[in-house]
Scaffold this active site. Structure first.
Site, PDB file in Angstrom:
ATOM      1  N   TYR A 139      44.898  17.742  10.253  1.00 59.50           N
ATOM      2  CA  TYR A 139      44.047  16.728  10.879  1.00 59.50           C
ATOM      3  C   TYR A 139      43.947  16.743  12.461  1.00 59.50           C
ATOM      4  CZ  TYR A 139      41.902  12.625  12.920  1.00 59.50           C
ATOM      5  OH  TYR A 139      41.276  11.197  13.707  1.00 59.50           O
ATOM      6  N   LYS A 177      38.393   3.545   2.796  1.00 63.10           N
ATOM      7  CA  LYS A 177      39.563   4.577   3.727  1.00 63.10           C
ATOM      8  C   LYS A 177      40.134   4.631   2.249  1.00 63.10           C
ATOM      9  CE  LYS A 177      40.076   5.264   7.668  1.00 63.10           C
ATOM     10  NZ  LYS A 177      40.352   5.248   8.576  1.00 63.10           N
TER      11      LYS A 177
END
Length: 308
Positions: A139, A177
């Protein structure tokens, strides 16, 4: 019109709220609502239209005309630092961003995008330059590589291109999330379940730059209104401990005591123990926003989370 990708997500929906507060409702939200629970982030907001992220990028690649666009806030990405499918991450975070960037450059549309402090990895200086960057996960690498790409095109860009390296963002509209939600969110849930708030062993030594999402949205709006270009840190400039977060949550509820739990093996060597944004460049660009401390931001967040 203003386009916000990831507009049903955490930071994106807060940018939509800030735009609403400015009287703007002509907003196209782009997102992936496969996780349908994210719709809740848009219920109290006003937008003009919604588009699925894959349909949107197909239109971008085809060069479709969306009419007059005042700005694009590109917040959409896979933000899970624990995701190791590199092919997926690079397609979703890097290739997608390049396509949208060039669409905006060709039409001189101001482009503001989400980078990340994950680009720094385990470095101890947080300055927006290549030598201080070294991501620890794919990421972070996807964000790092796009920053590098932007650095190459910036000198010849005829419209604003601006990236923000977000530090540890917390606040309203992050509930979807799951495990990637902020520590404040999880500690609040633990207290609501009648448990004590739990921190990893050694947390008193883990210092992070915790930045309130309302401040993050405000910095984005500032950059748009002032036609800012560049890559900037977006944090408070002050590292605080996880213990300080827990204490602020406990203070709101008036109960609870910190419990310590073992540090997970799978996070060892991939965990940033210290982050603190260097705001020299942001301040030099003219941003005078006063960022909330953990005590201030968590108090506001707890009031929002626990509203009746």
């Amino acid at each position: 019109m203003i386009i916000v990708t990831g507009g049903a997500g955490f930071i994106g929906s807060n940018i939509v709220k800030s735009l609403n507060d400015l009287g703007r409702k002509d907003i196209l939200v782009v997102d992936n609502l496969k996780d349908g629970t994210k719709f809740i982030n848009l219920v109290d907001l006003d937008i003009a239209d919604y588009c699925d992220k894959e349909d949107f990028i197909a239109q971008i690649i085809a060069g479709d005309d969306f009419g007059d666009i005042d700005a694009v806030f590109h917040e959409g990405a896979c933000s899970a630092t624990t995701e190791w499918d590199g092919k997926y991450i690079m397609h979703n975070n890097y290739e997608y961003s390049k396509e949208l960037l060039h669409y905006c450059l060709d039409r001189e549309i101001p482009f503001f995008y989400a980078s990340s402090a994950a680009t720094y990895g385990d470095k101890t200086e947080f300055v927006e330059e290549r030598q201080f960057e070294g991501p620890l996960n794919v990421y972070g690498y996807s964000k790092f590589l796009f920053d590098q790409y932007v650095r190459e095109i910036l000198p010849n860009a005829s419209s604003p291109v601006c990236g923000f390296k977000y530090f540890n963002v917390y606040g309203p509209r992050e509930q979807h999330k799951g495990s990637m939600s902020s520590v404040a969110f999880h500690l609040n849930n633990q207290i609501l379940k009648g448990e004590n708030p739990k921190l990893f062993a050694g947390s008193e030594h883990f210092l992070r730059d915790f930045v309130y999402v309302g401040d993050v949205a405000a910095v984005n709006i500032w950059a748009w209104q002032n036609k800012i270009s560049g890559i900037f840190n977006c944090g408070t400039g002050h590292a605080e401990s996880f213990k300080a977060v827990a204490e602020a949550v406990i203070k709101h509820h008036g109960k609870g005591a910190i419990e310590t739990i073992p540090f997970p093996d799978h996070l060892k060597s991939r965990y940033q123990e210290y982050t603190q944004a260097d705001l020299t460049k942001l301040r030099a660009a003219g941003c005078n926003l006063k960022f909330k401390s953990v005590a201030e931001g968590v108090a506001e967040y707890m009031a929002w989370l626990n509203r009746k």
